[in-house]
Design a protein around this motif. Structure first.
Motif: not given
Length: 517
Positions: A39-57
């Motif tokens: 999957f690929f998903l783009s979102r603006p900066r400071r929108f929780g992308k890094s936290l979501t990746v950490s959650t998946l991990k």
């Protein structure tokens, strides 16, 4: 009451140290169930992308204990442990020569992950090292690959003459994923921008873009319901003696408004809202604290980009497409980076088109201040101070004071910056009046070399016509002829018609005249 934070992006740390986590694991479960997927998903900066990746991990590491009390905990999921390759480019930074540094940076990323698993990788290029890492980790069980801020090396070098080679280096690095699909259990790539598959993910045909997928439109950010359910007590606390409903409406006006699919609910920027609470409920610009990319402002000017057209007329779905770095489209970048968002969808001759808007006051006010500063060559603080003074003059019904303030503003503008170019002149006036609209009601419309603008408050309506290298009388006569003021006649306010001529050779307001309607 759990602590809140705007700066912790580790799911493990949030859960272990007792920070409040707004439960998004239902989306996580839907994404990983059934097993597998890319999957690929783009979102603006400071929108929780890094936290979501950490959650998946944490999910793929089988750390079920961290999810107790969350939606995914009781879902039918086997919590099988997979080796996880977590590549985050958030720490990418150019120190001298981007093209020379990037291969070493990528190789170091791979080697650091390999060291965590107690293995050594070999290869003379970053791609070979990356491929070897996947091969070794996948000997017993398929790997999970999570790529966060994949596009930062490109965005940080977008105006670099070496950008084509930087892109080629990254494309070679990511090409490893194509040949090892059978060794990958799950692949998730996220970033701010959406570059075309040809640019970076050549032949990775199984990478599903869910950027505008309705099922995941509110996976990032907070809906109104999530906000009130998780932060209701805190909102009441910072509201103090203020009317609570009015206070919540103001919070929504400032920090909500992002829509990532035409029928989806709008969401709040999570970092801005957290900072708002951390400040004790002070309404301020938090998302823009790192500034607006200068290349984006430059691109807007160079392309004679018309905000009026974009905000007044439907745009096609092509505006949301991926793009090439050598064919940058200001509208596409503004959408992907969160400066503009979807208002609603409309049907146009059998196709779906979109009406756009600024998401909220935080984005609108800050972006227009930076845009005005860029067009004028002035610092943002100077721009904001001038706009406040202009708003004061409208409030007092002081036409001459308003125009003198405008003259002072233009006198500060460096001679070589602006207004020889008519489109720059129009863009500057447009941005000033849009910015003025944050303090009072103001709007500006540009068309065929003229600018008409309106600024109002409780008692007055200023109707302006700006001419370029003509005369104030011609401008005033045009207001009369075209009845620009007619829709305000029943407002009960004093209506003042103001004709203005601007001399772009001198870079200054030449003359003005006015009358009462």
């Amino acid at each position: 009451m759990k602590n809140i934070t705007a700066s912790v992006y580790s799911f493990e740390k949030l859960r272990q140290e007792g920070y409040l986590y707004v439960d998004k694991t239902e989306y996580i479960w839907n994404l990983i169930n059934p097993a597998g997927g890319s999957f690929f998903l783009s979102r603006p900066r400071r929108f929780g992308k890094s936290l979501t990746v950490s959650t998946l991990k944490a999910v793929f590491e089988g750390r079920k204990e961290l999810f107790k009390g969350l939606a995914i905990y009781d879902k039918p999921y086997d919590w099988e442990v997979h080796p996880v390759i977590h590549l985050s480019f958030g720490d990418y930074n150019v120190t001298s020569d981007a093209m020379k540094e990037l291969p070493d940076y990528l190789t170091e990323k791979v080697k650091r992950i390999s060291a965590e698993y107690g293995i050594e990788v070999s290869g003379s290029t970053p791609a070979l090292c990356f491929g070897d890492l996947i091969d070794q980790l996948a000997k017993k069980i398929k790997v999970v690959i999570l790529v966060d801020e994949y596009d930062k090396p490109i965005l940080d070098n977008i105006t670099n003459p070496e950008i084509a080679n930087i892109q080629k280096c990254l494309k070679g690095f990511y090409s490893v994923l194509k040949d090892r699909n059978d060794k990958e259990h799950f692949l998730f790539v996220t970033g701010v921008s959406k570059f075309s598959h040809v640019s970076l993910f050549s032949d990775l045909n199984n990478l599903t873009d869910i950027t505008m997928d309705a099922r995941y439109a509110t996976m990032f950010g907070y809906t109104q319901e999530e906000l009130e359910a998780n932060f209701g007590d805190r909102i009441e606390a910072v509201a103090g003696e203020q009317d609570l409903e009015s206070f919540k409406a103001k919070i929504k006006e400032w920090y909500n408004g992002y829509r990532f699919e035409e029928k989806a609910k709008t969401v709040y920027n999570p970092v801005s809202f957290a900072k708002f609470l951390e400040s004790g409920g002070k309404f301020n610009n938090y998302w823009f604290s790192t500034g607006t990319p200068s290349f984006l402002l430059e691109l807007i000017r160079k392309n004679h980009f018309s905000f009026e057209d974009v905000l007044s007329n439907p745009v096609s779905s092509f505006a949301f497409d991926a793009y090439e770095v050598d064919k940058l489209n200001p509208l596409t970048l503004l959408l992907q980076t969160g400066y503009l968002t979807i208002d609603k969808a409309v049907e146009r001759y059998g196709d779906t088109a979109y009406m756009l808007r600024f998401p909220n006051l935080e984005v609108k006010g800050s972006f227009e201040a930076y845009l005005t500063g860029d067009c004028s060559g002035l610092h943002v603080d100077q721009v904001k101070d001038s706009v406040y003074r202009l708003a004061d003059k409208v409030t007092a019904g002081d036409v001459d004071g308003f125009m003198e303030t405008m003259k002072i503003f233009f006198a500060k503008v460096p001679y070589d910056v602006h207004l020889k170019n008519e489109s720059n002149f129009q863009l500057l006036f447009y941005s000033i009046f849009m910015l003025l609209g944050i303090s009072i009601t103001a709007e500006s419309r540009t068309n065929n070399g003229r600018i008409d603008a309106v600024a109002t408050n409780e008692n007055f309506v200023f109707v302006f016509e700006f001419k370029l290298n003509k005369s104030d009388e011609i401008a005033l006569e045009q207001i009369r002829e075209r009845d620009y003021f007619r829709r305000y006649m029943d407002s009960g306010k004093k209506i003042i018609l103001i004709g203005v001529n601007f001399d772009n050779t001198a870079g200054q307001i030449d003359r003005w005249s006015y009358e009462t309607a």
